[in-house]
Design an enzyme around this catalytic site. Sequence first.
Site, PDB file in Angstrom:
ATOM      1  N   ARG A 130     -11.502   5.153   5.810  1.00  0.00           N
ATOM      2  CA  ARG A 130     -12.888   5.603   5.979  1.00  0.00           C
ATOM      3  C   ARG A 130     -13.050   7.057   5.551  1.00  0.00           C
ATOM      4  NH1 ARG A 130     -14.081   6.255  12.504  1.00  0.00           N
ATOM      5  NH2 ARG A 130     -11.933   6.680  13.137  1.00  0.00           N
ATOM      6  N   ASN A 186     -11.798  -4.527   2.791  1.00  0.00           N
ATOM      7  CA  ASN A 186     -10.428  -4.731   3.271  1.00  0.00           C
ATOM      8  C   ASN A 186     -10.091  -6.169   3.632  1.00  0.00           C
ATOM      9  OD1 ASN A 186     -10.017  -2.083   2.744  1.00  0.00           O
ATOM     10  ND2 ASN A 186      -9.814  -1.403   4.858  1.00  0.00           N
ATOM     11  N   ASP A 205       2.268  -1.623  -4.508  1.00  0.00           N
ATOM     12  CA  ASP A 205       0.862  -1.210  -4.647  1.00  0.00           C
ATOM     13  C   ASP A 205       0.295  -1.857  -5.911  1.00  0.00           C
ATOM     14  OD1 ASP A 205      -0.703   1.412  -3.205  1.00  0.00           O
ATOM     15  OD2 ASP A 205      -1.572   0.727  -5.108  1.00  0.00           O
ATOM     16  N   ASP A 230      -2.745   5.392  19.127  1.00  0.00           N
ATOM     17  CA  ASP A 230      -3.735   5.904  20.081  1.00  0.00           C
ATOM     18  C   ASP A 230      -3.041   6.493  21.318  1.00  0.00           C
ATOM     19  OD1 ASP A 230      -5.603   4.931  18.289  1.00  0.00           O
ATOM     20  OD2 ASP A 230      -5.793   3.002  19.316  1.00  0.00           O
ATOM     21  N   GLY A 245       0.883  -1.164   0.000  1.00  0.00           N
ATOM     22  CA  GLY A 245       0.000   0.000   0.000  1.00  0.00           C
ATOM     23  C   GLY A 245       0.922   1.217   0.000  1.00  0.00           C
ATOM     24  N   ARG A 290      -1.713   9.879  20.518  1.00  0.00           N
ATOM     25  CA  ARG A 290      -2.808  10.877  20.533  1.00  0.00           C
ATOM     26  C   ARG A 290      -3.225  11.198  21.965  1.00  0.00           C
ATOM     27  NH1 ARG A 290      -5.918   8.099  15.489  1.00  0.00           N
ATOM     28  NH2 ARG A 290      -4.841   9.252  13.850  1.00  0.00           N
ATOM     29  N   HIS A 318      -8.867  -0.986  18.613  1.00  0.00           N
ATOM     30  CA  HIS A 318      -8.597   0.263  17.892  1.00  0.00           C
ATOM     31  C   HIS A 318      -9.898   0.706  17.206  1.00  0.00           C
ATOM     32  CE1 HIS A 318      -6.397   3.302  15.737  1.00  0.00           C
ATOM     33  NE2 HIS A 318      -6.730   2.796  14.569  1.00  0.00           N
ATOM     34  N   ARG A 371     -14.583   2.471  11.451  1.00  0.00           N
ATOM     35  CA  ARG A 371     -13.547   1.606  10.871  1.00  0.00           C
ATOM     36  C   ARG A 371     -14.138   0.248  10.494  1.00  0.00           C
ATOM     37  NH1 ARG A 371     -11.261   4.209  15.293  1.00  0.00           N
ATOM     38  NH2 ARG A 371      -9.316   5.358  14.968  1.00  0.00           N
ATOM     39  N   GLY A 389      -0.144   4.235  -0.488  1.00  0.00           N
ATOM     40  CA  GLY A 389      -1.041   5.379  -0.308  1.00  0.00           C
ATOM     41  C   GLY A 389      -0.552   6.283   0.804  1.00  0.00           C
ATOM     42  N   ALA A 390      -1.495   6.960   1.444  1.00  0.00           N
ATOM     43  CA  ALA A 390      -1.140   7.968   2.447  1.00  0.00           C
ATOM     44  C   ALA A 390      -0.333   7.362   3.598  1.00  0.00           C
ATOM     45  CB  ALA A 390      -2.422   8.622   2.965  1.00  0.00           C
ATOM     46  N   VAL A 391      -0.850   6.296   4.201  1.00  0.00           N
ATOM     47  CA  VAL A 391      -0.167   5.723   5.368  1.00  0.00           C
ATOM     48  C   VAL A 391       1.108   4.983   4.948  1.00  0.00           C
ATOM     49  CG1 VAL A 391      -0.370   4.102   7.299  1.00  0.00           C
ATOM     50  CG2 VAL A 391      -2.322   5.509   6.656  1.00  0.00           C
TER      51      VAL A 391
HETATM   52  N1  NAI Z   1      -4.285   0.907  12.291  1.00  0.00           N
HETATM   53  C1  NAI Z   1      -4.221   2.220  12.282  1.00  0.00           C
HETATM   54  O1  NAI Z   1      -3.901   2.858  13.280  1.00  0.00           O
HETATM   55  C2  NAI Z   1      -4.531   2.969  11.025  1.00  0.00           C
HETATM   56  C3  NAI Z   1      -5.106   2.314   9.961  1.00  0.00           C
HETATM   57  N2  NAI Z   1      -5.367   2.983   8.798  1.00  0.00           N
HETATM   58  C4  NAI Z   1      -5.910   2.185   7.703  1.00  0.00           C
HETATM   59  O2  NAI Z   1      -4.863   1.991   6.737  1.00  0.00           O
HETATM   60  C5  NAI Z   1      -5.454   1.747   5.460  1.00  0.00           C
HETATM   61  C6  NAI Z   1      -4.792   2.623   4.404  1.00  0.00           C
HETATM   62  O3  NAI Z   1      -5.118   3.972   4.604  1.00  0.00           O
HETATM   63  P1  NAI Z   1      -4.561   5.084   3.595  1.00  0.00           P
HETATM   64  O4  NAI Z   1      -3.124   4.857   3.327  1.00  0.00           O
HETATM   65  O5  NAI Z   1      -5.004   6.392   4.111  1.00  0.00           O
HETATM   66  O6  NAI Z   1      -5.381   4.734   2.263  1.00  0.00           O
HETATM   67  P2  NAI Z   1      -4.963   5.083   0.748  1.00  0.00           P
HETATM   68  O7  NAI Z   1      -6.186   4.907  -0.059  1.00  0.00           O
HETATM   69  O8  NAI Z   1      -4.240   6.370   0.708  1.00  0.00           O
HETATM   70  O9  NAI Z   1      -3.904   3.931   0.389  1.00  0.00           O
HETATM   71  C7  NAI Z   1      -4.248   2.595   0.292  1.00  0.00           C
HETATM   72  C8  NAI Z   1      -3.439   1.995  -0.836  1.00  0.00           C
HETATM   73  O10 NAI Z   1      -3.660   0.583  -0.875  1.00  0.00           O
HETATM   74  C9  NAI Z   1      -3.571   0.195  -2.229  1.00  0.00           C
HETATM   75  N3  NAI Z   1      -4.146  -1.126  -2.419  1.00  0.00           N
HETATM   76  C10 NAI Z   1      -5.451  -1.481  -2.470  1.00  0.00           C
HETATM   77  N4  NAI Z   1      -5.562  -2.805  -2.690  1.00  0.00           N
HETATM   78  C11 NAI Z   1      -4.313  -3.304  -2.765  1.00  0.00           C
HETATM   79  C12 NAI Z   1      -3.769  -4.586  -2.959  1.00  0.00           C
HETATM   80  N5  NAI Z   1      -4.555  -5.658  -3.120  1.00  0.00           N
HETATM   81  N6  NAI Z   1      -2.435  -4.716  -2.991  1.00  0.00           N
HETATM   82  C13 NAI Z   1      -1.625  -3.655  -2.829  1.00  0.00           C
HETATM   83  N7  NAI Z   1      -2.070  -2.409  -2.648  1.00  0.00           N
HETATM   84  C14 NAI Z   1      -3.396  -2.232  -2.606  1.00  0.00           C
HETATM   85  C15 NAI Z   1      -4.310   1.300  -2.975  1.00  0.00           C
HETATM   86  O11 NAI Z   1      -3.994   1.300  -4.362  1.00  0.00           O
HETATM   87  C16 NAI Z   1      -3.833   2.546  -2.234  1.00  0.00           C
HETATM   88  O12 NAI Z   1      -2.705   3.132  -2.852  1.00  0.00           O
HETATM   89  C17 NAI Z   1      -6.959   2.002   5.640  1.00  0.00           C
HETATM   90  O13 NAI Z   1      -7.637   0.773   5.792  1.00  0.00           O
HETATM   91  C18 NAI Z   1      -7.023   2.818   6.914  1.00  0.00           C
HETATM   92  O14 NAI Z   1      -8.257   2.696   7.564  1.00  0.00           O
HETATM   93  C19 NAI Z   1      -5.093   4.302   8.643  1.00  0.00           C
HETATM   94  C20 NAI Z   1      -4.536   5.011   9.678  1.00  0.00           C
HETATM   95  C21 NAI Z   1      -4.229   4.414  10.969  1.00  0.00           C
HETATM   96  O1  OAA Z   2      -9.460   6.748  11.855  1.00  0.00           O
HETATM   97  C1  OAA Z   2      -9.226   5.948  10.936  1.00  0.00           C
HETATM   98  O2  OAA Z   2     -10.092   5.414  10.240  1.00  0.00           O
HETATM   99  C2  OAA Z   2      -7.811   5.582  10.666  1.00  0.00           C
HETATM  100  C3  OAA Z   2      -7.221   5.127  11.925  1.00  0.00           C
HETATM  101  O3  OAA Z   2      -7.353   4.000  12.328  1.00  0.00           O
HETATM  102  C4  OAA Z   2      -6.685   6.173  12.804  1.00  0.00           C
HETATM  103  O4  OAA Z   2      -6.246   7.245  12.331  1.00  0.00           O
HETATM  104  O5  OAA Z   2      -6.694   5.946  14.006  1.00  0.00           O
END
Ligand code: NAI
Ligand code: OAA
Length: 308
Positions: free
Chosen positions: A82, A95, A32, A148, A7, A151, A175, A88, A9-11
């Site tokens: 989300r 997912n 990705d 968490d 992935g 934060r 979470h 979530r 993406g952003a994270v």
């Molecule tokens: N556990 C935590 O504390 C946190 C969890 N998250 C979660 O992390 C995930 C990613 O968030 P973002 O990066 O903001 O989303 P994003 O949309 O910016 O990036 C996700 C990336 O995954 C890629 N992707 C999708 N399917 C794929 C696959 N089968 N193989 C490889 N790449 C694939 C997409 O093309 C995209 O570039 C979300 O589910 C979000 O809820 C986000 C922040 C904190």
């Molecule tokens: O809030 C969300 O969906 C992403 C996440 O898990 C976080 O930033 O804690």
Amino acid sequence: MKVTVVGAGAVGASCAEYIAIKNFASEVVLLDIKEGYAEGKAMDLMQTASLNGFDTKITGSTSDYSKTAGSDIAVITSGIPRKPGMTREELIGINAGIVKSVASSLVEHSPNVILIVVSNPMDTMTYLTHKVTGLPKNRIIGMGGALDSARFKYRLAEALGAPISDVDGMVIGGHSDKGMVPLTRLATRNSVPVSEYISAERLQQVLEDTKVGGATLTKLLGTSAWYAPGAAVSGLVQAIACDQKKIFPCSVLLDGEYGLSDLCIGVPVVLGRTGIEKIVEINLSDAEKSHLTESAEGVKKTNALLDA
Ligand SMILES: NC(=O)C1=CN([C@@H]2O[C@H](COP(=O)(O)OP(=O)(O)OC[C@H]3O[C@@H](n4cnc5c(N)ncnc54)[C@H](O)[C@@H]3O)[C@@H](O)[C@H]2O)C=CC1
Ligand SMILES: O=C([O-])CC(=O)C(=O)O
């Protein structure tokens, strides 16, 4: 030390950036499914190397797992984030399928890998990763509590009017907006309980603000956060790569610890070169225990959706 981040993406990109800036890994592979996307992010990040002074080599791959072969640690951030107003848990439908295929492909190419699961709903995705890969439980770690807790410390510092480096605190439990258990009783400013400085009402506000930390940012940004999540993941990766034996709350498979079993949920663990080196059982008050048990019930409800 080779680290893969799935992935871009952003994270995922934020995570790769913080790992590189900390300069402890020889190689980071970003992968990705979007054609050219990981390669582009990797190239952009590599062009910061001379500016930020790191030697980590970052490469990108579009769905080619052979490039991830021999990874010591892999981070799963693939999946949808989300939007404002969503929980979530609502992300599970899309997912779960993504995490399942990504986890299998990672282990196929790196049989000794330690997996860090980030995709949401994270506790359930961590549990799913156990079911899919069958890896030993020390090698699957869900990232949520580290974020968490960061934060929580931010909110504590705000309430105390103190620098963040003065405060300490930890969040355990699921979470999720409702499931987090910020341990306000144990939070300190320079070893002194924070309850000596702020009122019970203000501390309750800190607790509430911490629990909705992710939702608050999602509302402001239109999608979920990435800087603190990326930094939190990089902290876990570094603790493992550098065998730091640091304690972080992480989502791990429990087998009787805290009176819970057959689920992954956030509890304090020692992280070192073999992954989870120890689950730390701290003494919780009756109220904290019941909040954790309630949180576990919520996680189990979401886990049940995996079979639906
Ligand atoms: N556990 C935590 O504390 C946190 C969890 N998250 C979660 O992390 C995930 C990613 O968030 P973002 O990066 O903001 O989303 P994003 O949309 O910016 O990036 C996700 C990336 O995954 C890629 N992707 C999708 N399917 C794929 C696959 N089968 N193989 C490889 N790449 C694939 C997409 O093309 C995209 O570039 C979300 O589910 C979000 O809820 C986000 C922040 C904190
Ligand atoms: O809030 C969300 O969906 C992403 C996440 O898990 C976080 O930033 O804690």
